[in-house]
Design a protein around this motif. Structure first.
Motif, short mmCIF file in Angstrom:
data_model
loop_
_atom_site.label_atom_id
_atom_site.label_comp_id
_atom_site.label_asym_id
_atom_site.label_seq_id
_atom_site.Cartn_x
_atom_site.Cartn_y
_atom_site.Cartn_z
N LEU A 148 0.84 -1.20 0.00
CA LEU A 148 0.00 0.00 0.00
C LEU A 148 0.88 1.25 0.00
N LEU A 149 1.92 1.27 0.80
CA LEU A 149 2.79 2.44 0.90
C LEU A 149 3.67 2.63 -0.32
N LEU A 150 3.89 1.58 -1.10
CA LEU A 150 4.82 1.65 -2.23
C LEU A 150 4.13 1.74 -3.58
N GLY A 151 2.79 1.72 -3.61
CA GLY A 151 2.09 1.81 -4.88
C GLY A 151 1.95 0.48 -5.59
N GLN A 152 2.09 -0.61 -4.84
CA GLN A 152 1.88 -1.95 -5.41
C GLN A 152 0.49 -2.45 -5.05
N ALA A 153 -0.01 -3.40 -5.83
CA ALA A 153 -1.30 -4.00 -5.55
C ALA A 153 -1.26 -4.69 -4.19
N ILE A 154 -2.28 -4.47 -3.36
CA ILE A 154 -2.27 -5.06 -2.03
C ILE A 154 -2.63 -6.54 -2.08
N GLN B 34 -10.89 2.59 -0.34
CA GLN B 34 -10.36 3.14 -1.59
C GLN B 34 -9.03 3.82 -1.33
N ILE B 35 -8.04 3.48 -2.14
CA ILE B 35 -6.70 4.04 -2.02
C ILE B 35 -6.37 4.71 -3.35
N ASN B 36 -6.18 6.01 -3.32
CA ASN B 36 -5.85 6.77 -4.53
C ASN B 36 -4.42 7.28 -4.43
N TYR B 37 -3.67 7.05 -5.49
CA TYR B 37 -2.29 7.54 -5.58
C TYR B 37 -2.32 8.76 -6.51
N LYS B 38 -2.19 9.95 -5.92
CA LYS B 38 -2.39 11.17 -6.70
C LYS B 38 -1.28 11.39 -7.72
N ASN B 39 -0.05 11.03 -7.37
CA ASN B 39 1.07 11.19 -8.30
C ASN B 39 2.25 10.39 -7.77
N TYR B 40 3.26 10.29 -8.62
CA TYR B 40 4.49 9.55 -8.28
C TYR B 40 5.70 10.46 -8.47
N PRO C 131 5.38 6.59 -4.65
CA PRO C 131 4.26 7.52 -4.55
C PRO C 131 4.68 8.84 -3.91
N ASN C 132 4.04 9.90 -4.34
CA ASN C 132 4.27 11.21 -3.73
C ASN C 132 3.17 11.54 -2.73
N GLU C 133 1.90 11.27 -3.13
CA GLU C 133 0.77 11.51 -2.26
C GLU C 133 -0.21 10.34 -2.37
N ILE C 134 -0.69 9.89 -1.22
CA ILE C 134 -1.66 8.79 -1.15
C ILE C 134 -2.86 9.26 -0.35
N ALA C 135 -4.06 9.01 -0.88
CA ALA C 135 -5.30 9.34 -0.17
C ALA C 135 -6.07 8.05 0.10
N ILE C 136 -6.29 7.75 1.37
CA ILE C 136 -6.97 6.52 1.78
C ILE C 136 -8.31 6.89 2.40
N ALA C 137 -9.37 6.22 1.95
CA ALA C 137 -10.70 6.43 2.52
C ALA C 137 -11.28 5.08 2.90
N ILE D 227 -1.44 10.86 3.00
CA ILE D 227 -0.01 10.69 3.25
C ILE D 227 0.78 11.39 2.16
N GLU D 228 1.77 12.17 2.55
CA GLU D 228 2.67 12.81 1.59
C GLU D 228 4.11 12.49 1.98
N TYR D 229 4.89 12.01 1.01
CA TYR D 229 6.30 11.67 1.24
C TYR D 229 7.18 12.91 1.04
N LYS D 230 8.19 13.05 1.90
CA LYS D 230 9.13 14.16 1.79
C LYS D 230 10.54 13.68 2.12
N ASN D 231 11.54 14.25 1.41
CA ASN D 231 12.96 14.03 1.71
C ASN D 231 13.32 12.54 1.78
N ILE D 232 12.92 11.80 0.78
CA ILE D 232 13.12 10.36 0.78
C ILE D 232 14.52 9.99 0.29
N GLU D 233 15.14 9.06 1.01
CA GLU D 233 16.44 8.50 0.61
C GLU D 233 16.34 6.97 0.62
N PHE D 234 17.13 6.36 -0.25
CA PHE D 234 17.12 4.91 -0.37
C PHE D 234 18.46 4.32 0.05
N ASP D 235 18.36 3.09 0.58
CA ASP D 235 19.50 2.22 0.83
C ASP D 235 20.55 2.84 1.76
#
Length: 265
Positions: A139-145, A201-207, A216-222, A234-242
């Motif tokens: 859900l948090l990564l934009g993959q099918a649950i 319902q889970i909407n991913y507004k943009n990536y 995902p950049n913004e996720i709206a869950i209802a 949920i809005e992601y900010k200042n993301i770093e990997f690994d």
């Protein structure tokens, strides 16, 4: 045969037909966001899993807005995630911390002097459908649950997206997935039980693209049940990997345990 919701009472007995073996041939698909109405459901699903995010860790911040119709609150929290192993969230000054692993959901709240330490029932109750660690992570990564490879789907093009619905419609539950065409990530995930007036319902507004990663950049869950409606933005900010991460977590002494009432999902 596979069951759509493993271990869940609500969806028990909703068996699914096993997807026929997918051809090993690769299918050329548009990567510039252009829709191809000739793509099969199998091809779209295959691209979704081929574009699955590969990483060791994620760190950054989340801006979370929560509302249940009676009250609302917003908070910025720190996020740390180790793929398939841990999700850690901490509010400023450690006032609220959560630690989620495949076998455990735990959090504490210093403002209320209370804590929860148990299974995924708490999150499942919050969203109105039974979830496990992999599903929360997806859900948090934009993959099918749910695993799209375990069901036959029909495909249509609608609202500039690929829309997937199970070919074998269930009597009590309606399922819909929409994927955006550029990265074949989720645009919408919808699970409905009309007779009980339940909807998730889970909407991913943009990536956003961070180096080689698409997140995902913004996720709206209802989550709706009867006249009750819960929303989580949920809005992601200042993301770093690994990055090398630690997950400090210990429930303070003397806190009151949150005990859930028996509640069939």
């Amino acid at each position: 045969m596979g069951v759509l919701y493993k271990g869940t009472q609500r969806w028990a007995g909703m068996a699914m037909m096993v997807l026929s073996i997918i051809s090993c041939k690769s299918t050329k698909v548009a990567s510039d966001g252009t829709l191809d109405d000739k793509l099969s459901a199998k091809a779209v699903i295959r691209e979704h899993y081929q574009n699955e995010l590969q990483f060791r860790t994620i760190s950054g911040r989340l801006k979370i807005q929560y509302s249940n119709g009676e009250s609302s609150q917003g908070v910025a929290v720190s996020l740390r995630m180790e793929k398939d192993r841990a999700i850690w969230i901490s509010a400023p000054l450690g006032m609220v911390k959560a630690y989620i692993t495949p076998g455990r959901v735990s959090f504490y709240n210093k403002l209320q002097n209370e804590y929860f330490d148990g299974d995924f029932t708490y999150l499942s109750n919050l969203l109105g459908t039974e979830l496990d660690f992999e599903q929360v992570q997806n859900l948090l990564l934009g993959q099918a649950i749910f695993d799209l490879r375990g069901e036959r789907y029909g495909i249509a093009v609608a609202d500039s997206k690929y829309r997937l619905k199970p070919k074998k419609a269930a009597e009590l539950i309606k399922i819909l997935f929409e994927l955006e065409p550029k990265n074949f990530k989720m645009a919408t995930q919808q699970l409905a039980e009309p007779l009980k007036k339940r909807l998730l319902q889970i909407n991913y507004k943009n990536y956003q693209k961070i180096h080689k990663w698409i997140l995902p950049n913004e996720i709206a869950i209802a989550a709706i049940e009867g006249d009750s409606r819960t929303t989580i933005d949920i809005e992601y900010k200042n993301i770093e990997f690994d990055q090398e991460l630690k997950f400090p977590y210990r429930i303070p002494r003397g806190y009151q345990e949150i005990v859930l009432k028996n509640n069939d999902l």
